[in-house]
Write a protein that holds these residues in place. Structure first.
Motif, mmCIF file in Angstrom:
data_model
loop_
_atom_site.group_PDB
_atom_site.id
_atom_site.type_symbol
_atom_site.label_atom_id
_atom_site.label_comp_id
_atom_site.label_asym_id
_atom_site.label_seq_id
_atom_site.Cartn_x
_atom_site.Cartn_y
_atom_site.Cartn_z
ATOM 1 N N THR A 30 49.846 30.083 -51.116
ATOM 2 C CA THR A 30 48.638 29.753 -50.302
ATOM 3 C C THR A 30 48.774 28.251 -49.903
ATOM 4 N N LEU A 31 49.372 27.295 -50.577
ATOM 5 C CA LEU A 31 49.629 25.870 -50.292
ATOM 6 C C LEU A 31 51.080 25.616 -50.699
ATOM 7 N N ILE A 32 51.552 24.645 -49.860
ATOM 8 C CA ILE A 32 52.745 23.883 -50.372
ATOM 9 C C ILE A 32 52.354 22.351 -50.510
ATOM 10 N N ASP A 33 52.413 22.355 -51.961
ATOM 11 C CA ASP A 33 52.315 20.915 -52.493
ATOM 12 C C ASP A 33 53.393 20.257 -52.693
ATOM 13 N N GLY A 34 53.289 18.625 -52.704
ATOM 14 C CA GLY A 34 54.145 17.804 -52.928
ATOM 15 C C GLY A 34 53.658 16.390 -53.203
ATOM 16 N N GLU A 35 54.904 15.668 -53.415
ATOM 17 C CA GLU A 35 54.582 14.026 -53.658
ATOM 18 C C GLU A 35 55.385 13.194 -53.169
ATOM 19 N N PHE A 36 54.968 12.165 -52.302
ATOM 20 C CA PHE A 36 56.174 11.299 -51.864
ATOM 21 C C PHE A 36 56.488 10.145 -52.688
ATOM 22 N N LYS A 37 57.909 9.780 -52.911
ATOM 23 C CA LYS A 37 58.383 9.041 -53.748
ATOM 24 C C LYS A 37 59.434 7.985 -53.140
ATOM 25 N N VAL A 38 59.350 6.712 -53.559
ATOM 26 C CA VAL A 38 60.105 5.707 -53.121
ATOM 27 C C VAL A 38 60.857 4.942 -54.358
ATOM 28 N N ALA A 39 62.032 4.852 -54.351
ATOM 29 C CA ALA A 39 62.813 4.307 -55.334
ATOM 30 C C ALA A 39 63.051 2.839 -55.143
ATOM 31 N N ALA A 40 63.296 1.919 -56.058
ATOM 32 C CA ALA A 40 63.465 0.637 -56.245
ATOM 33 C C ALA A 40 64.293 0.234 -55.155
ATOM 34 N N ASP A 41 65.334 0.860 -54.539
ATOM 35 C CA ASP A 41 66.328 0.491 -53.443
ATOM 36 C C ASP A 41 65.503 0.950 -52.007
ATOM 37 N N ASN A 42 64.227 1.258 -52.088
ATOM 38 C CA ASN A 42 63.823 1.785 -50.876
ATOM 39 C C ASN A 42 64.243 3.099 -50.349
ATOM 40 N N THR A 43 65.003 3.855 -51.084
ATOM 41 C CA THR A 43 65.323 5.373 -50.893
ATOM 42 C C THR A 43 64.035 6.291 -51.159
ATOM 43 N N CYS A 44 63.752 7.149 -50.382
ATOM 44 C CA CYS A 44 62.674 7.971 -50.370
ATOM 45 C C CYS A 44 62.780 9.593 -50.642
ATOM 46 N N SER A 45 62.083 10.269 -51.230
ATOM 47 C CA SER A 45 62.093 11.749 -51.311
ATOM 48 C C SER A 45 60.813 12.284 -51.360
ATOM 49 N N ILE A 46 60.762 13.626 -51.477
ATOM 50 C CA ILE A 46 59.619 14.429 -51.641
ATOM 51 C C ILE A 46 59.852 15.406 -52.768
ATOM 52 N N ASP A 47 58.861 15.235 -53.887
ATOM 53 C CA ASP A 47 58.866 16.711 -54.779
ATOM 54 C C ASP A 47 57.967 17.474 -54.044
ATOM 55 N N ALA A 68 53.229 1.843 -49.287
ATOM 56 C CA ALA A 68 51.779 2.228 -48.878
ATOM 57 C C ALA A 68 51.930 3.832 -49.124
ATOM 58 N N LEU A 69 52.958 4.394 -49.057
ATOM 59 C CA LEU A 69 53.235 6.203 -49.001
ATOM 60 C C LEU A 69 53.453 6.347 -50.465
ATOM 61 N N ASN A 70 54.075 5.334 -51.223
ATOM 62 C CA ASN A 70 54.732 5.801 -52.450
ATOM 63 C C ASN A 70 53.442 6.491 -53.208
ATOM 64 N N GLY A 71 53.811 7.372 -54.150
ATOM 65 C CA GLY A 71 52.587 8.172 -54.689
ATOM 66 C C GLY A 71 51.893 8.921 -53.961
ATOM 67 N N THR A 72 51.768 8.950 -52.570
ATOM 68 C CA THR A 72 50.807 9.825 -51.780
ATOM 69 C C THR A 72 51.077 11.427 -51.965
ATOM 70 N N ALA A 109 60.809 21.160 -56.907
ATOM 71 C CA ALA A 109 62.214 20.458 -56.633
ATOM 72 C C ALA A 109 62.186 19.290 -55.696
ATOM 73 N N ASN A 110 63.103 18.506 -55.591
ATOM 74 C CA ASN A 110 63.277 17.453 -54.874
ATOM 75 C C ASN A 110 63.813 17.363 -53.387
ATOM 76 N N ILE A 111 63.378 16.815 -52.335
ATOM 77 C CA ILE A 111 64.340 16.728 -51.173
ATOM 78 C C ILE A 111 64.433 15.264 -50.710
ATOM 79 N N PRO A 112 65.699 14.791 -50.880
ATOM 80 C CA PRO A 112 65.712 13.443 -50.214
ATOM 81 C C PRO A 112 65.440 13.136 -48.627
ATOM 82 N N LEU A 113 64.949 12.106 -48.460
ATOM 83 C CA LEU A 113 64.511 11.713 -47.202
ATOM 84 C C LEU A 113 65.230 10.730 -46.334
#
Length: 217
Positions: A126-143, A88-92, A151-155
């Protein structure tokens, strides 16, 4: 004939014991395996938009003293539904107004300094923007987009309950070309960021945390 019966009986008993031991061994092995996939039960998940909370921990002095804070506003877009919370979060996408910064400083001086000498030393903050990403192995990160750079932050994903999850990561500010902003806030807070060794230091490492609630149908 009597001896043959005894031998046959012994073989049957040994086979029974061996099967029992084998079953026990299999059960023990299964118990020891740690599951890395999310344990959400079946259903349809969606993010409760106004429930997401974002916080951070920055560090000062060479002793790495923690200074915590939150952003009181975060807007989610491009939200969807999924069979799991992560799906549900993927691509948010999200954006955070930096003006919503809050560090609970009783003097009322810290937040204005951070806004002026840290975020004010960067481009387009003014804003910090980002996108939530989920890989095929269910590891997740945010751009994350900050200072005109993405840049990307593994979560690390923690499932607190069926409809409550938290995420933790580490933001290394050099990945956003933000070391000049780190130096700027360190200079503005030089005395406050000086430890027992007489050295003034502001760390470029920031721990980030988010709590997300979900609807489940």
């Amino acid at each position: 004939m009597k001896n043959l019966k005894l031998i046959a009986l012994s073989i049957i008993m040994i086979s029974a014991i061996s099967c029992k031991d084998s079953k026990k061994s299999t059960e023990e092995t299964t118990t020891d395996v740690e599951t890395t996939t999310p344990q959400t039960t079946e259903g349809t998940y969606s993010v409760i938009n106004d429930s997401t909370k974002v916080s951070f921990v920055a560090y000062k002095t060479t002793d790495k003293v923690a200074v915590g804070g939150t952003f009181k506003e975060i807007t989610l877009t491009n939200t969807g539904e999924g069979k799991t919370a992560l799906e549900a979060l993927n691509g948010t996408k999200f954006n955070i107004p930096v003006s919503s910064l809050f560090t609970n400083d009783v003097t009322g001086t810290r937040d204005p300094k951070i806004l002026k000498f840290f975020f004010g030393a960067m481009k387009n903050t003014t804003l910090i923007d980002g996108e939530f990403k989920v890989a095929a192995d269910n590891t997740c990160s945010i751009d994350v987009t900050l200072n005109g750079k993405t840049a990307n932050i593994p979560l690390k994903y923690t499932e607190n309950s069926d409809t409550n999850a938290s995420f933790d990561g580490v933001m290394n500010l050099e990945n956003w070309d933000a070391l000049a902003a780190v130096a700027s806030i360190n200079k503005a807070c030089e005395a406050l960021h000086t430890g027992k060794d007489g050295v003034s230091k502001t760390w470029s490492e920031v721990a980030v945390h988010a709590d997300v609630l979900f609807n489940k149908k």
